[in-house]
Design a protein around this motif. Structure first.
Motif, short mmCIF file in Angstrom:
data_model
loop_
_atom_site.label_atom_id
_atom_site.label_comp_id
_atom_site.label_asym_id
_atom_site.label_seq_id
_atom_site.Cartn_x
_atom_site.Cartn_y
_atom_site.Cartn_z
N ASP A 177 43.50 30.70 39.29
CA ASP A 177 42.41 31.61 38.81
C ASP A 177 41.57 30.72 40.07
O ASP A 177 40.05 31.88 40.36
N GLU A 232 38.06 43.74 38.49
CA GLU A 232 38.35 42.22 39.62
C GLU A 232 39.06 42.12 40.39
O GLU A 232 40.91 42.57 39.30
N TYR A 260 44.17 31.11 32.90
CA TYR A 260 44.20 31.72 31.67
C TYR A 260 43.94 33.58 32.35
O TYR A 260 43.75 33.25 33.42
N HIS A 262 44.45 37.66 31.68
CA HIS A 262 44.84 38.94 31.13
C HIS A 262 46.02 39.97 31.63
O HIS A 262 46.29 40.15 32.35
N LYS A 266 40.42 43.20 31.16
CA LYS A 266 39.33 42.30 31.37
C LYS A 266 38.51 43.23 32.35
O LYS A 266 39.10 43.90 33.07
N ASP A 268 34.44 41.60 33.42
CA ASP A 268 33.59 40.69 34.01
C ASP A 268 34.14 39.01 33.29
O ASP A 268 33.06 38.53 33.09
N THR A 269 34.96 38.44 34.57
CA THR A 269 35.19 37.37 33.93
C THR A 269 34.97 36.37 35.38
O THR A 269 35.58 34.89 35.40
N ARG A 271 32.92 33.02 36.37
CA ARG A 271 31.98 32.45 35.90
C ARG A 271 31.95 31.15 36.59
O ARG A 271 33.27 31.04 37.64
N ALA A 292 37.68 33.13 37.99
CA ALA A 292 38.05 34.32 37.18
C ALA A 292 39.30 34.71 36.82
O ALA A 292 40.22 34.28 37.48
N ASP A 293 39.64 35.20 35.73
CA ASP A 293 40.78 35.08 35.03
C ASP A 293 41.53 35.96 35.75
O ASP A 293 41.45 36.94 36.49
N ASP A 295 45.13 38.63 36.54
CA ASP A 295 45.30 39.47 35.66
C ASP A 295 46.86 39.52 35.94
O ASP A 295 47.36 39.92 36.94
N ARG A 360 43.78 30.85 25.19
CA ARG A 360 43.71 31.50 26.00
C ARG A 360 44.27 31.09 27.20
O ARG A 360 44.26 31.94 28.14
#
Ligand code: SAH
Length: 400
Positions: A177, A232, A260, A262, A266, A268-269, A271, A292-293, A295, A360
């Protein structure tokens, strides 16, 4: 960091989100990860190995179980990517020590991939009690080495490619991440990359803009079948997973990735976190974490079929399968200290509660195809779901 970024943008134009993340997190001089400890209550975020010793112990059992399932190879390299404070490897090594009679004929070594001088110093303290030697040979990719409290050699590297090949068991917890992502948006004129520019209204502030035309990243990183409007992509994660897959295909072993994320749905992750709160990703860069999450479907695609993949499976299911309830009971029975009981129960809740980390975080594994094919022949199971049941964590742990 802000001055450096403003200068960079003024000289060469708006930068990609990936370039922004790379600079802000790992710039050797001012990068967020480089010179301070951001983990724990007094830092910016807290991770599972810092919450409870049980987490690392169960991961340790996972590695021993996989090592046994692959025929107990004579050497075992444990390779951790981004080890933070070193707590996870420390808990794993305690398990290896406790299971000494199983592992006593195995030549174990630890290989840590870490860019941060500050965090590698903390890892060395956690794992060796400070008994380290800087590597003086400038041609060696090892930048530091030491011996664990139980006498196991530990080596530090900056990149995975520097870690010697050989049967290896890889671990990446909250590592993927932190790798730089590109952000894209679908527009009427086609896909456009999101960039970061100086705000014309406030010259010491940054803002997101859309590239006016396609960029090389738009051409290469978006899959033709993409249905989302905002995507992303983390090419660094793709390259890393390819390298892991090649190594496991050639030398055996396994990789466990927990983060964490997906399954390719997803949008927009991207942050930022500071002092455990969400923070504006473009304000005071270098003083807050960027993330960012992950993928997982992209990671699976990027293995290119070289290895079998399992997961992503939710953390609470994985830990349950690994026997977290039994381990908790044993620790509670072994201690009469009320504060310890409270700490263990709170830690369990944080890791397992679906509203906290339980849902999560996900576990994802790479395994040699033979590992699953073997169980296929033996128990004659056809479906991948049933096959995964023979791998601890993805199915219930069974000690043979
Ligand atoms: N795994 C630890 C720490 C997670 S924080 C835990 O779960 O507690 C991310 C870790 O990855 C830090 O140790 C950071 O310094 C390291 N890191 C981030 N980017 C890196 C990169 N590109 N190469 C190597 N290490 C990196």
């Amino acid at each position: 960091m802000l001055k450096h970024l403003v200068f960079k943008i003024k000289s060469t134009g708006p930068i990609t989100v990936a370039e922004y993340m790379r600079e802000v997190l790992t710039n050797p001089v001012k990068g967020y990860y480089m010179h301070h400890d951001m983990l724990g209550e007094r830092g910016d975020f807290v991770t599972s190995p810092e919450i409870s010793q049980i987490f690392g112990e169960l991961i340790g059992i996972w590695y021993v179980s996989e090592w046994m399932a692959t025929g107990k190879p004579k050497t075992l390299q444990l390779v951790e990517l981004g080890p933070g404070r070193g707590s996870l490897t420390d808990d794993i090594l305690r398990v290896f020590n406790q299971l000494g009679s199983l592992l006593n004929k195995c030549d174990i070594s630890i290989h840590l991939v870490e860019v941060s001088p500050k965090l590698s110093e903390i890892q060395a303290l956690t794992l060796t009690g400070g008994k380290i030697q800087p590597e003086l040979d400038v041609t060696s990719p090892v930048y530091m080495k030491g011996i664990s409290k139980a006498g196991i050699p530990i080596f530090w590297y900056r990149e995975l490619q520097d870690v010697p090949q050989g049967t290896s068991f890889y671990l990446a917890h909250e590592f993927f991440d932190a790798l730089p992502i590109h952000k894209f948006q679908r527009t009427e004129k086609g896909w456009r990359e999101m960039l970061i520019d100086i705000d014309p209204e406030a010259p010491d502030q940054l803002r997101f803009v859309l590239a006016p035309s396609t960029t090389p990243a738009t051409e290469h990183f978006i899959q033709s079948k993409e249905v989302r409007d905002h995507v992303e992509v983390c090419p660094d994660a793709g390259i890393l997973i390819q390298r892991l897959a090649c190594r496991i295909q050639e030398d055996g072993g396994a990789a466990l990735i927990a983060d964490y994320g997906h399954n390719g749905n997803k949008t927009d992750t991207f942050r930022s976190f500071r002092s455990h709160e969400l923070h504006d990703a473009l304000i005071a860069p270098g003083t807050a974490d960027l993330t960012a999450d992950v993928d997982f479907s992209y990671l699976r695609t990027m293995t290119q079929g070289r290895v079998a993949t399992l997961g992503p499976l939710k953390q609470h299911e994985f830990l349950k399968n690994m026997g977290i309830d039994v381990r908790l009971q044993v620790l509670l029975q072994n201690s009469s200290d009320k504060a310890m009981h409270k700490h263990l129960l709170q830690g369990y809740d944080m890791l397992m509660n679906p509203k906290k980390m339980g849902d999560r975080f996900h576990f994802f594994a790479l395994l040699p195809h033979q590992r699953l094919a073997h169980s296929d022949q033996k128990v004659n199971l056809r479906h991948s779901k049933s096959l995964s049941a023979t791998v601890a964590g993805f199915g219930e742990l069974v000690w043979k």
